[in-house]
Write a protein that holds these residues in place. Structure first.
Motif, PDB file in Angstrom:
ATOM      1  N   ILE A 175     -11.400  -2.609 -10.002  1.00 59.03           N
ATOM      2  CA  ILE A 175     -12.342  -2.621 -11.113  1.00 59.03           C
ATOM      3  C   ILE A 175     -13.123  -1.307 -10.992  1.00 59.03           C
ATOM      4  O   ILE A 175     -13.544  -0.652 -11.962  1.00 59.03           O
ATOM      5  N   GLY A 176     -13.370  -0.615  -9.705  1.00 59.07           N
ATOM      6  CA  GLY A 176     -13.932   0.776  -9.589  1.00 59.07           C
ATOM      7  C   GLY A 176     -13.177   1.791 -10.170  1.00 59.07           C
ATOM      8  O   GLY A 176     -13.549   2.727 -10.939  1.00 59.07           O
ATOM      9  N   CYS A 177     -11.624   1.397 -10.048  1.00 61.00           N
ATOM     10  CA  CYS A 177     -10.802   2.621 -10.786  1.00 61.00           C
ATOM     11  C   CYS A 177     -11.058   2.586 -12.220  1.00 61.00           C
ATOM     12  O   CYS A 177     -11.022   3.636 -12.853  1.00 61.00           O
ATOM     13  N   PHE A 178     -10.912   1.517 -12.742  1.00 59.31           N
ATOM     14  CA  PHE A 178     -11.265   1.205 -14.218  1.00 59.31           C
ATOM     15  C   PHE A 178     -12.246   1.814 -14.662  1.00 59.31           C
ATOM     16  O   PHE A 178     -12.549   2.537 -15.729  1.00 59.31           O
ATOM     17  N   ALA A 179     -13.557   1.544 -13.856  1.00 58.92           N
ATOM     18  CA  ALA A 179     -14.795   2.030 -14.234  1.00 58.92           C
ATOM     19  C   ALA A 179     -14.797   3.701 -14.337  1.00 58.92           C
ATOM     20  O   ALA A 179     -15.400   4.228 -15.427  1.00 58.92           O
ATOM     21  N   VAL A 180     -14.163   4.162 -13.202  1.00 59.05           N
ATOM     22  CA  VAL A 180     -14.182   5.603 -12.968  1.00 59.05           C
ATOM     23  C   VAL A 180     -13.407   6.299 -14.268  1.00 59.05           C
ATOM     24  O   VAL A 180     -13.776   7.400 -14.621  1.00 59.05           O
ATOM     25  N   ALA A 181     -12.029   5.687 -14.664  1.00 59.12           N
ATOM     26  CA  ALA A 181     -11.383   6.350 -15.840  1.00 59.12           C
ATOM     27  C   ALA A 181     -12.126   6.172 -16.864  1.00 59.12           C
ATOM     28  O   ALA A 181     -12.131   7.124 -17.834  1.00 59.12           O
ATOM     29  N   VAL A 182     -12.993   5.214 -17.284  1.00 56.16           N
ATOM     30  CA  VAL A 182     -13.896   4.945 -18.569  1.00 56.16           C
ATOM     31  C   VAL A 182     -14.897   6.331 -18.302  1.00 56.16           C
ATOM     32  O   VAL A 182     -15.356   6.988 -19.365  1.00 56.16           O
ATOM     33  N   LEU A 183     -15.585   6.327 -17.260  1.00 56.07           N
ATOM     34  CA  LEU A 183     -16.684   7.311 -17.221  1.00 56.07           C
ATOM     35  C   LEU A 183     -16.115   8.767 -17.196  1.00 56.07           C
ATOM     36  O   LEU A 183     -16.955   9.626 -17.961  1.00 56.07           O
ATOM     37  N   PHE A 184     -15.223   8.942 -16.660  1.00 47.48           N
ATOM     38  CA  PHE A 184     -14.386  10.317 -16.917  1.00 47.48           C
ATOM     39  C   PHE A 184     -13.778  10.489 -18.247  1.00 47.48           C
ATOM     40  O   PHE A 184     -13.748  11.924 -18.401  1.00 47.48           O
ATOM     41  N   GLY A 185     -13.506   9.452 -19.028  1.00 45.53           N
ATOM     42  CA  GLY A 185     -12.939   9.784 -20.275  1.00 45.53           C
ATOM     43  C   GLY A 185     -14.295  10.127 -21.203  1.00 45.53           C
ATOM     44  O   GLY A 185     -14.151  10.443 -22.466  1.00 45.53           O
ATOM     45  N   LEU A 216      -7.512   8.546  -3.184  1.00 48.17           N
ATOM     46  CA  LEU A 216      -6.451   8.965  -4.135  1.00 48.17           C
ATOM     47  C   LEU A 216      -6.635   8.247  -5.416  1.00 48.17           C
ATOM     48  O   LEU A 216      -6.597   8.847  -6.586  1.00 48.17           O
ATOM     49  N   PRO A 217      -6.515   7.001  -5.511  1.00 49.45           N
ATOM     50  CA  PRO A 217      -6.628   6.225  -6.464  1.00 49.45           C
ATOM     51  C   PRO A 217      -7.917   6.398  -7.527  1.00 49.45           C
ATOM     52  O   PRO A 217      -7.573   6.464  -8.906  1.00 49.45           O
ATOM     53  N   PHE A 218      -8.743   6.755  -7.079  1.00 47.24           N
ATOM     54  CA  PHE A 218     -10.308   7.192  -7.852  1.00 47.24           C
ATOM     55  C   PHE A 218      -9.825   8.680  -8.306  1.00 47.24           C
ATOM     56  O   PHE A 218     -10.125   8.862  -9.501  1.00 47.24           O
ATOM     57  N   TYR A 219      -9.089   9.508  -7.555  1.00 49.16           N
ATOM     58  CA  TYR A 219      -8.772  10.829  -8.298  1.00 49.16           C
ATOM     59  C   TYR A 219      -7.961  10.711  -9.561  1.00 49.16           C
ATOM     60  O   TYR A 219      -7.925  11.274 -10.405  1.00 49.16           O
ATOM     61  N   VAL A 220      -6.929   9.994  -9.085  1.00 55.61           N
ATOM     62  CA  VAL A 220      -6.026   9.475 -10.226  1.00 55.61           C
ATOM     63  C   VAL A 220      -6.674   8.961 -11.540  1.00 55.61           C
ATOM     64  O   VAL A 220      -6.346   9.478 -12.612  1.00 55.61           O
ATOM     65  N   ALA A 221      -7.311   8.006 -11.212  1.00 57.19           N
ATOM     66  CA  ALA A 221      -8.272   7.520 -12.393  1.00 57.19           C
ATOM     67  C   ALA A 221      -9.072   8.226 -13.102  1.00 57.19           C
ATOM     68  O   ALA A 221      -9.049   8.361 -14.300  1.00 57.19           O
ATOM     69  N   VAL A 256       0.720  -1.317  -0.010  1.00 56.10           N
ATOM     70  CA  VAL A 256      -0.136  -0.069   0.092  1.00 56.10           C
ATOM     71  C   VAL A 256       0.796   1.088  -0.204  1.00 56.10           C
ATOM     72  O   VAL A 256       0.334   2.293   0.120  1.00 56.10           O
ATOM     73  N   TRP A 257       1.974   1.287  -0.126  1.00 60.49           N
ATOM     74  CA  TRP A 257       2.861   2.405  -0.311  1.00 60.49           C
ATOM     75  C   TRP A 257       2.578   3.324  -1.408  1.00 60.49           C
ATOM     76  O   TRP A 257       2.908   4.437  -1.190  1.00 60.49           O
ATOM     77  N   ASN A 258       2.363   2.742  -2.403  1.00 62.27           N
ATOM     78  CA  ASN A 258       1.886   3.449  -3.747  1.00 62.27           C
ATOM     79  C   ASN A 258       0.313   3.847  -3.539  1.00 62.27           C
ATOM     80  O   ASN A 258      -0.457   3.100  -3.686  1.00 62.27           O
ATOM     81  N   PRO A 259      -0.018   5.224  -3.294  1.00 62.29           N
ATOM     82  CA  PRO A 259      -1.330   5.612  -2.949  1.00 62.29           C
ATOM     83  C   PRO A 259      -2.244   5.848  -4.489  1.00 62.29           C
ATOM     84  O   PRO A 259      -3.314   6.301  -4.347  1.00 62.29           O
ATOM     85  N   THR A 260      -1.297   5.642  -5.631  1.00 62.41           N
ATOM     86  CA  THR A 260      -1.949   6.143  -6.786  1.00 62.41           C
ATOM     87  C   THR A 260      -2.791   4.930  -7.525  1.00 62.41           C
ATOM     88  O   THR A 260      -3.687   5.289  -8.322  1.00 62.41           O
ATOM     89  N   ILE A 261      -2.571   3.709  -6.941  1.00 64.93           N
ATOM     90  CA  ILE A 261      -3.372   2.749  -7.453  1.00 64.93           C
ATOM     91  C   ILE A 261      -3.902   1.849  -6.474  1.00 64.93           C
ATOM     92  O   ILE A 261      -3.384   1.843  -5.231  1.00 64.93           O
ATOM     93  N   PRO A 262      -5.036   1.138  -6.356  1.00 62.24           N
ATOM     94  CA  PRO A 262      -5.434   0.351  -5.196  1.00 62.24           C
ATOM     95  C   PRO A 262      -4.515  -0.649  -4.981  1.00 62.24           C
ATOM     96  O   PRO A 262      -3.691  -1.217  -5.853  1.00 62.24           O
ATOM     97  N   SER A 263      -4.508  -1.454  -3.873  1.00 67.47           N
ATOM     98  CA  SER A 263      -3.696  -2.547  -3.741  1.00 67.47           C
ATOM     99  C   SER A 263      -4.135  -3.512  -4.573  1.00 67.47           C
ATOM    100  O   SER A 263      -5.239  -3.881  -4.644  1.00 67.47           O
ATOM    101  N   PRO A 264      -3.045  -4.571  -5.029  1.00 67.89           N
ATOM    102  CA  PRO A 264      -3.364  -5.524  -5.640  1.00 67.89           C
ATOM    103  C   PRO A 264      -4.426  -6.683  -4.791  1.00 67.89           C
ATOM    104  O   PRO A 264      -4.830  -7.779  -5.322  1.00 67.89           O
TER     105      PRO A 264
END
Length: 226
Positions: A75-85, A191-196, A60-68
């Motif tokens: 999945i939520g971050c990918f959906a957000v990236a598509v929607l904001f696209g 933060l991962p959702f902001y980045v996405a 979890v040291w990297n806050p830009t993406i969710p933990s594996p």
């Protein structure tokens, strides 16, 4: 004479042409959003795993993406990236507009059911803004590209700690109150959702030749101003 009139008059496109163009742009934007975020996610994930293996830091040291270990969040971050696209085209009749207004209607209904009337009113007010603005107006702004994703930080803070605005008189007291609460942790979690959302938004503006104008777009703009 006929040729002169043909080339001097503006081109008239049929409704069928407009629909096909809108569909092609919809496809381009959602594919662009998912491809760009996938590229970022893979690079960031590789960096996360490499650093964790070399330094024994937690994943979890990297806050830009969710933990594996958080597949639903991924999945939520990918959906957000598509929607904001797709989001910037909500200011014109399009598939994107239909998708988002259905989502906003569902959210507004949920807010009313749970008695959150102020939030429902604010959401309704916000939903009207794209409709009354011109196409490629504020929804296609670079400033909005940074500010719009902040909803993923502001809303969780409001829901997690709504009383943060009470009990302080000086600005320094407010800063101390914010830093000594769970707000930094809330920001890190979301933060991962902001980045996405930022990546999806930026991809849309790039595909529309707004973020970084290509030479072709610059020449087209120059010809249009002549």
């Amino acid at each position: 004479m006929v040729l002169a009139e043909l080339f001097s008059s503006p081109l008239q496109f049929s409704p069928t042409h407009d629909i096909l163009f809108s569909m092609s742009m919809f496809r381009e934007h959602w594919i662009g959003g998912i491809v760009t975020y996938t590229t970022f996610f893979i690079i960031s994930l590789v960096a996360t795993l490499a650093v964790s293996l070399l330094t024994e830091l937690p994943l979890v040291w990297n806050p830009t993406i969710p933990s594996p270990l958080q597949p639903l969040k991924i999945i939520g971050c990918f959906a957000v990236a598509v929607l904001f696209g797709l989001w910037p085209d909500v200011d014109i009749k399009s598939k994107s507009q239909k998708i988002f207004y259905r989502v906003l209607f569902a959210l507004n209904t949920a807010l009313l059911v749970f008695g959150m009337y102020i939030e429902s009113a604010l959401l309704g007010l916000f939903a009207m803004l794209p409709i009354i603005s011109k196409h490629r107006g504020w929804t296609h702004s670079k400033v909005t590209m940074f500010l719009m994703p902040c909803l993923f930080l502001v809303i969780p803070i409001y829901l997690t700690y709504p009383e943060w605005s009470a009990g302080w008189e000086e600005p320094l007291e407010l800063i101390g109150l914010l830093l000594n609460t769970a707000i930094p942790n809330v920001c890190q979690n979301w933060l991962p959702f902001y980045v996405a959302s930022f990546i999806g938004y930026a991809t849309h503006l790039h595909l529309d030749d707004i973020l970084f104008q290509s030479r072709k777009a610059q020449r087209r703009k120059a010809r249009g101003s002549q």
